[in-house]
Design a protein around this motif. Structure first.
Motif, PDB file in Angstrom:
ATOM      1  N   UNK A   3      50.902  34.476  35.426  1.00 45.47           N
ATOM      2  CA  UNK A   3      51.272  35.234  36.619  1.00 45.47           C
ATOM      3  C   UNK A   3      50.021  35.842  37.252  1.00 45.47           C
ATOM      4  N   UNK A   4      50.110  36.104  38.541  1.00 51.03           N
ATOM      5  CA  UNK A   4      48.966  36.658  39.268  1.00 51.03           C
ATOM      6  C   UNK A   4      48.438  37.928  38.602  1.00 51.03           C
ATOM      7  N   UNK A   5      49.327  38.808  38.167  1.00 49.28           N
ATOM      8  CA  UNK A   5      48.904  40.072  37.554  1.00 49.28           C
ATOM      9  C   UNK A   5      48.130  39.864  36.261  1.00 49.28           C
ATOM     10  N   UNK A   9      42.275  41.707  38.100  1.00 49.09           N
ATOM     11  CA  UNK A   9      42.045  43.066  37.589  1.00 49.09           C
ATOM     12  C   UNK A   9      42.572  44.113  38.563  1.00 49.09           C
ATOM     13  N   UNK A  10      42.735  43.699  39.832  1.00 51.03           N
ATOM     14  CA  UNK A  10      43.237  44.627  40.846  1.00 51.03           C
ATOM     15  C   UNK A  10      43.838  43.812  41.991  1.00 51.03           C
ATOM     16  N   UNK A  11      44.991  44.247  42.473  1.00 45.06           N
ATOM     17  CA  UNK A  11      45.634  43.641  43.640  1.00 45.06           C
ATOM     18  C   UNK A  11      46.045  44.785  44.548  1.00 45.06           C
ATOM     19  N   UNK A  12      45.709  44.680  45.823  1.00 36.48           N
ATOM     20  CA  UNK A  12      46.081  45.750  46.751  1.00 36.48           C
ATOM     21  C   UNK A  12      46.492  45.150  48.096  1.00 36.48           C
ATOM     22  N   UNK A  26      41.572  40.715  43.442  1.00 41.35           N
ATOM     23  CA  UNK A  26      40.319  40.762  42.690  1.00 41.35           C
ATOM     24  C   UNK A  26      40.556  40.105  41.332  1.00 41.35           C
ATOM     25  N   UNK A  27      40.049  38.902  41.161  1.00 46.89           N
ATOM     26  CA  UNK A  27      40.241  38.172  39.913  1.00 46.89           C
ATOM     27  C   UNK A  27      39.355  38.745  38.820  1.00 46.89           C
ATOM     28  N   UNK A  28      39.809  38.624  37.583  1.00 46.16           N
ATOM     29  CA  UNK A  28      39.066  39.208  36.462  1.00 46.16           C
ATOM     30  C   UNK A  28      38.005  38.246  35.931  1.00 46.16           C
ATOM     31  N   UNK A  29      37.148  37.797  36.814  1.00 47.29           N
ATOM     32  CA  UNK A  29      36.010  36.971  36.441  1.00 47.29           C
ATOM     33  C   UNK A  29      35.898  35.713  37.282  1.00 47.29           C
ATOM     34  N   UNK A  30      34.711  35.100  37.262  1.00 44.86           N
ATOM     35  CA  UNK A  30      34.469  33.916  38.091  1.00 44.86           C
ATOM     36  C   UNK A  30      35.317  32.711  37.688  1.00 44.86           C
ATOM     37  N   UNK A  62      37.986  33.701  51.037  1.00 52.15           N
ATOM     38  CA  UNK A  62      37.412  33.878  49.706  1.00 52.15           C
ATOM     39  C   UNK A  62      36.082  34.628  49.769  1.00 52.15           C
ATOM     40  N   UNK A  63      35.847  35.487  48.780  1.00 52.41           N
ATOM     41  CA  UNK A  63      34.595  36.231  48.655  1.00 52.41           C
ATOM     42  C   UNK A  63      34.090  35.990  47.225  1.00 52.41           C
ATOM     43  N   UNK A  64      33.387  34.876  46.998  1.00 54.75           N
ATOM     44  CA  UNK A  64      32.980  34.507  45.640  1.00 54.75           C
ATOM     45  C   UNK A  64      32.117  35.549  44.938  1.00 54.75           C
ATOM     46  N   UNK A  65      31.272  36.233  45.663  1.00 59.58           N
ATOM     47  CA  UNK A  65      30.404  37.238  45.056  1.00 59.58           C
ATOM     48  C   UNK A  65      31.157  38.388  44.419  1.00 59.58           C
ATOM     49  N   UNK A  66      32.384  38.606  44.855  1.00 65.43           N
ATOM     50  CA  UNK A  66      33.220  39.676  44.300  1.00 65.43           C
ATOM     51  C   UNK A  66      34.380  39.125  43.473  1.00 65.43           C
ATOM     52  N   UNK A  67      34.436  37.801  43.306  1.00 61.43           N
ATOM     53  CA  UNK A  67      35.552  37.151  42.606  1.00 61.43           C
ATOM     54  C   UNK A  67      36.888  37.576  43.203  1.00 61.43           C
TER      55      UNK A  67
END
Length: 102
Positions: A3-5, A9-12, A26-30, A62-67
Motif C-alpha cells: 500500500x502507498x502508506x 514516509x510522508x503523504x500530504x 514522499x517515498x522512503x528512499x530512492x 516527479x522530484x527525484x532529489x527529494x524522492x
C-alpha cells in the motif's frame, strides 16, 4: 500487495490556489521512489474515482532529489464554495493511503 502508506514516509495534500489541489508523496528512499512514483495505480483514473477529477487535468511532477512526486488535479468546484468541506484540502490525502501498488 503493498500500500502507498507502506512505501512513503510522508503523504500530504493541500490547495494549490482556488482551482487546484496537490498531493505530495514522499517515498522512503530512492528505491521506492524509482519503483512507485509513476505507478499506474497512481494515474489519472485513481483521482477521477476518488476525487471526481477530470483525468485530462491530472498532473504528475516527479522530484527525484527529494524522492517525491507531486500530483495535482483541478478542483471540481472553486475553493470556498457553498459545499466546501475542507477548504485547504489538508485531509484529502487520507484516501490515498490504502491505494494498492501491485
Amino acid at each position: 500487495m503493498v500500500k502507498l502508506k507502506e512505501v512513503c514516509r510522508h503523504v500530504r495534500s493541500k490547495n494549490a490556489g482556488p482551482f487546484w489541489v496537490t498531493f505530495d508523496l514522499f517515498f522512503n528512499g530512492p528505491e521506492n521512489f524509482g519503483k512507485y512514483h509513476n505507478h499506474p495505480a497512481l494515474g489519472p483514473d485513481l483521482f477521477e474515482r476518488l476525487y471526481g477529477a477530470d483525468p485530462a487535468l491530472v498532473r504528475h511532477y516527479p522530484v527525484p532529489g527529494l524522492n517525491m512526486v507531486k500530483i495535482s488535479h483541478a478542483r471540481t468546484a472553486p475553493q470556498g464554495g457553498v459545499v466546501e468541506r475542507d477548504m485547504h484540502c489538508g485531509q484529502q490525502f487520507v484516501r490515498l493511503l490504502d491505494v494498492e501498488l501491485g
